[in-house]
Design a protein around this motif. Structure first.
Motif, short mmCIF file in Angstrom:
data_model
loop_
_atom_site.label_atom_id
_atom_site.label_comp_id
_atom_site.label_asym_id
_atom_site.label_seq_id
_atom_site.Cartn_x
_atom_site.Cartn_y
_atom_site.Cartn_z
N TYR A 285 -7.61 -5.41 11.40
CA TYR A 285 -7.98 -6.33 12.48
C TYR A 285 -9.43 -6.79 12.34
O TYR A 285 -9.74 -7.96 12.54
N SER A 286 -10.31 -5.88 11.99
CA SER A 286 -11.72 -6.21 11.82
C SER A 286 -11.92 -7.24 10.71
O SER A 286 -12.65 -8.23 10.88
N GLN A 287 -11.27 -7.02 9.58
CA GLN A 287 -11.39 -7.96 8.45
C GLN A 287 -10.76 -9.31 8.77
O GLN A 287 -11.29 -10.36 8.39
N ARG B 207 -7.17 -0.59 12.32
CA ARG B 207 -8.39 -1.11 12.95
C ARG B 207 -9.19 -1.94 11.95
O ARG B 207 -9.74 -2.99 12.28
N GLU B 208 -9.25 -1.47 10.70
CA GLU B 208 -9.99 -2.21 9.66
C GLU B 208 -9.28 -3.53 9.32
O GLU B 208 -9.93 -4.53 9.06
N GLU C 246 -10.52 -10.66 11.74
CA GLU C 246 -11.42 -11.33 12.69
C GLU C 246 -12.63 -11.90 11.98
O GLU C 246 -13.06 -13.02 12.26
N GLU D 47 -6.94 -7.68 19.34
CA GLU D 47 -7.22 -6.25 19.51
C GLU D 47 -6.14 -5.46 18.77
O GLU D 47 -4.97 -5.80 18.86
#
Length: 170
Positions: free
Chosen positions: A20-22, A17-18, A24, A59
């Motif tokens: 993908y967050s970074q 999840r991190e 993005e 996602e």
């Protein structure tokens, strides 16, 4: 630009999840006119989206970790990414992950890709620390020997967490 997103089990679900967050957050800093693609990496590379300026719904896909997260073959992802770029464009690959390579040769792959004009970038993102111990090399002093003869064995062991351990040979 092609983002290579680490889906190995060494990341864990929170780590992915991190990642993908970074990715993005970094993508938002790139002008909308630049085509952007995404490749997932685990045991193999897997194209999530070819480079496009139309956008992509980024996602976290935790199923990829289940399918191929047992290993990290970053060199395969670099090779796959090379084939996604159209001719005549700047080629930038951005790896987002913990850098734990268990298969392939990333240094060799990036050197070869650089000859073709590709630039490799890395953004270090690690998941939660988990005990991950693996044998990376095992070799013996002799390939054959007679019963009762002595044998030296060399083992190279890597671990994600420092500590003492016991190795048993059977």
């Amino acid at each position: 630009v092609v983002f290579v997103l680490d889906h190995s089990r060494s990341q864990g679900e929170d780590g992915i999840r991190e990642v993908y967050s970074q990715a993005e957050a970094l993508r938002k800093k790139i002008p909308n006119s630049v085509p952007i693609g995404y490749v997932a990496v685990g045991r193999e590379g897997e194209v999530l989206s070819s480079p496009t300026t139309k956008g992509f719904d980024l996602e976290p896909d935790l199923d990829i970790m289940e399918r191929q997260g047992s290993q990290s073959n970053l060199s395969a992802a670099v090779t796959l990414s090379q084939g996604l770029f159209p001719s005549g464009v700047a080629r930038h690959v951005i790896y987002v992950g913990d850098g734990q390579e268990t298969r392939g040769d990333l240094k060799k792959a990036t050197r070869e890709a650089a000859i073709g004009g590709m630039t490799f970038h890395a953004l270090g993102v690690g998941g939660e620390k988990r005990a991950d111990v693996r044998v990376t090399e095992l070799r013996s002093s002799q390939s054959r020997l007679n019963e009762g003869a002595s044998l030296e064995i060399y083992a190279n062991i890597e671990s994600s967490i420092a500590g003492k351990g016991t190795i048993k040979l059977f």
